[in-house]
Design a protein around this motif. Structure first.
Motif, PDB file in Angstrom:
ATOM      1  N   HIS A 171       0.840  -1.205   0.000  1.00 13.70           N
ATOM      2  CA  HIS A 171       0.000   0.000   0.000  1.00 13.70           C
ATOM      3  C   HIS A 171       0.873   1.253   0.000  1.00 13.70           C
ATOM      4  O   HIS A 171       0.633   2.190  -0.760  1.00 13.70           O
ATOM      5  CB  HIS A 171      -0.938   0.004   1.205  1.00 13.70           C
ATOM      6  CG  HIS A 171      -1.734   1.259   1.332  1.00 13.70           C
ATOM      7  ND1 HIS A 171      -2.798   1.540   0.510  1.00 13.70           N
ATOM      8  CD2 HIS A 171      -1.590   2.323   2.156  1.00 13.70           C
ATOM      9  CE1 HIS A 171      -3.282   2.719   0.833  1.00 13.70           C
ATOM     10  NE2 HIS A 171      -2.577   3.216   1.821  1.00 13.70           N
ATOM     11  N   ILE A 172       1.890   1.260   0.838  1.00 14.79           N
ATOM     12  CA  ILE A 172       2.798   2.420   0.911  1.00 14.79           C
ATOM     13  C   ILE A 172       3.522   2.614  -0.409  1.00 14.79           C
ATOM     14  O   ILE A 172       3.602   3.717  -0.929  1.00 14.79           O
ATOM     15  CB  ILE A 172       3.798   2.252   2.075  1.00 14.79           C
ATOM     16  CG1 ILE A 172       3.067   2.351   3.416  1.00 14.79           C
ATOM     17  CG2 ILE A 172       4.924   3.282   1.984  1.00 14.79           C
ATOM     18  CD1 ILE A 172       3.885   1.940   4.616  1.00 14.79           C
ATOM     19  N   LEU A 173       4.034   1.520  -0.970  1.00 18.95           N
ATOM     20  CA  LEU A 173       4.733   1.612  -2.255  1.00 18.95           C
ATOM     21  C   LEU A 173       3.796   2.095  -3.361  1.00 18.95           C
ATOM     22  O   LEU A 173       4.182   2.918  -4.189  1.00 18.95           O
ATOM     23  CB  LEU A 173       5.343   0.264  -2.631  1.00 18.95           C
ATOM     24  CG  LEU A 173       6.550  -0.173  -1.802  1.00 18.95           C
ATOM     25  CD1 LEU A 173       6.919  -1.613  -2.128  1.00 18.95           C
ATOM     26  CD2 LEU A 173       7.720   0.750  -2.033  1.00 18.95           C
ATOM     27  N   ALA A 174       2.579   1.590  -3.367  1.00 17.23           N
ATOM     28  CA  ALA A 174       1.620   2.000  -4.398  1.00 17.23           C
ATOM     29  C   ALA A 174       1.282   3.477  -4.259  1.00 17.23           C
ATOM     30  O   ALA A 174       1.243   4.212  -5.241  1.00 17.23           O
ATOM     31  CB  ALA A 174       0.356   1.148  -4.310  1.00 17.23           C
ATOM     32  N   ALA A 175       1.057   3.930  -3.026  1.00 15.73           N
ATOM     33  CA  ALA A 175       0.712   5.340  -2.808  1.00 15.73           C
ATOM     34  C   ALA A 175       1.890   6.239  -3.179  1.00 15.73           C
ATOM     35  O   ALA A 175       1.720   7.269  -3.825  1.00 15.73           O
ATOM     36  CB  ALA A 175       0.315   5.557  -1.354  1.00 15.73           C
ATOM     37  N   ILE A 184      14.038  -1.974 -12.595  1.00 12.42           N
ATOM     38  CA  ILE A 184      13.463  -0.737 -12.061  1.00 12.42           C
ATOM     39  C   ILE A 184      12.251  -1.004 -11.180  1.00 12.42           C
ATOM     40  O   ILE A 184      12.086  -0.394 -10.129  1.00 12.42           O
ATOM     41  CB  ILE A 184      13.084   0.218 -13.213  1.00 12.42           C
ATOM     42  CG1 ILE A 184      14.340   0.634 -13.977  1.00 12.42           C
ATOM     43  CG2 ILE A 184      12.346   1.448 -12.685  1.00 12.42           C
ATOM     44  CD1 ILE A 184      14.055   1.370 -15.266  1.00 12.42           C
ATOM     45  N   PHE A 185      11.400  -1.922 -11.606  1.00 10.02           N
ATOM     46  CA  PHE A 185      10.153  -2.186 -10.885  1.00 10.02           C
ATOM     47  C   PHE A 185      10.188  -3.552 -10.210  1.00 10.02           C
ATOM     48  O   PHE A 185       9.190  -4.258 -10.146  1.00 10.02           O
ATOM     49  CB  PHE A 185       8.964  -2.091 -11.850  1.00 10.02           C
ATOM     50  CG  PHE A 185       8.919  -0.793 -12.608  1.00 10.02           C
ATOM     51  CD1 PHE A 185       8.728   0.405 -11.936  1.00 10.02           C
ATOM     52  CD2 PHE A 185       9.083  -0.761 -13.980  1.00 10.02           C
ATOM     53  CE1 PHE A 185       8.697   1.609 -12.633  1.00 10.02           C
ATOM     54  CE2 PHE A 185       9.045   0.429 -14.679  1.00 10.02           C
ATOM     55  CZ  PHE A 185       8.847   1.621 -13.999  1.00 10.02           C
ATOM     56  N   LYS A 186      11.351  -3.919  -9.682  1.00 10.33           N
ATOM     57  CA  LYS A 186      11.546  -5.249  -9.100  1.00 10.33           C
ATOM     58  C   LYS A 186      10.537  -5.583  -8.008  1.00 10.33           C
ATOM     59  O   LYS A 186       9.943  -6.650  -8.016  1.00 10.33           O
ATOM     60  CB  LYS A 186      12.962  -5.397  -8.546  1.00 10.33           C
ATOM     61  CG  LYS A 186      13.222  -6.790  -7.968  1.00 10.33           C
ATOM     62  CD  LYS A 186      14.635  -6.985  -7.581  1.00 10.33           C
ATOM     63  CE  LYS A 186      14.933  -8.320  -6.965  1.00 10.33           C
ATOM     64  NZ  LYS A 186      14.025  -9.411  -7.173  1.00 10.33           N
TER      65      LYS A 186
END
Length: 127
Positions: A21-25, A65-67
């Motif tokens: 959630h934190i990464l997505a936000a 980049i998006f690992k």
């Protein structure tokens, strides 16, 4: 995230959900402002000379980049603790790539071009 294995399975799932959630936000805010692309590219840039041997494509650069995003996508779609499912990872990673937005694919393409042009960081050649 190295501490996750010390938690019981339910707490692991909750912790992963919070981190996602934190990464997505955070990622959404960076995409909205256009900030973060250079930082993501620089942070993800491979540091070992051998990783530059074949050259990078948008697909392979995106995996660097998006690992975390790619690994999360993989974990959601297969039992990563079951070694028999490792063969599914290639198919899942391909599905993940196909699900990426055109903007993210373009970002990965720009990073691949840059990495191919620059080659391995200088400190890897000195060793």
């Amino acid at each position: 995230m190295e501490y996750l294995h010390q938690l019981d399975p339910q707490d692991q799932e909750e912790e992963i959900a919070v981190m996602q959630h934190i990464l997505a936000a955070t990622g959404k805010r960076q995409e909205d402002t256009g900030e973060g692309e250079d930082a993501r590219e620089e942070q993800a840039r491979p540091t070992k000379a051998g990783e530059y041997k074949k050259g990078f494509t948008a697909f392979t650069a995106a995996q660097w980049i998006f690992k975390e995003e790619m690994d999360s996508y993989d974990r959601e779609r297969r039992d990563t603790k079951d070694q028999k499912t490792i063969g599914q990872r290639t198919r899942i990673v391909q599905q993940w790539w196909e699900s990426l937005s055109d903007d993210r694919k373009a970002e990965a393409g720009r990073a691949a071009e840059k990495w191919n042009e620059l080659g391995a960081p200088k400190q890897t050649h000195d060793s």
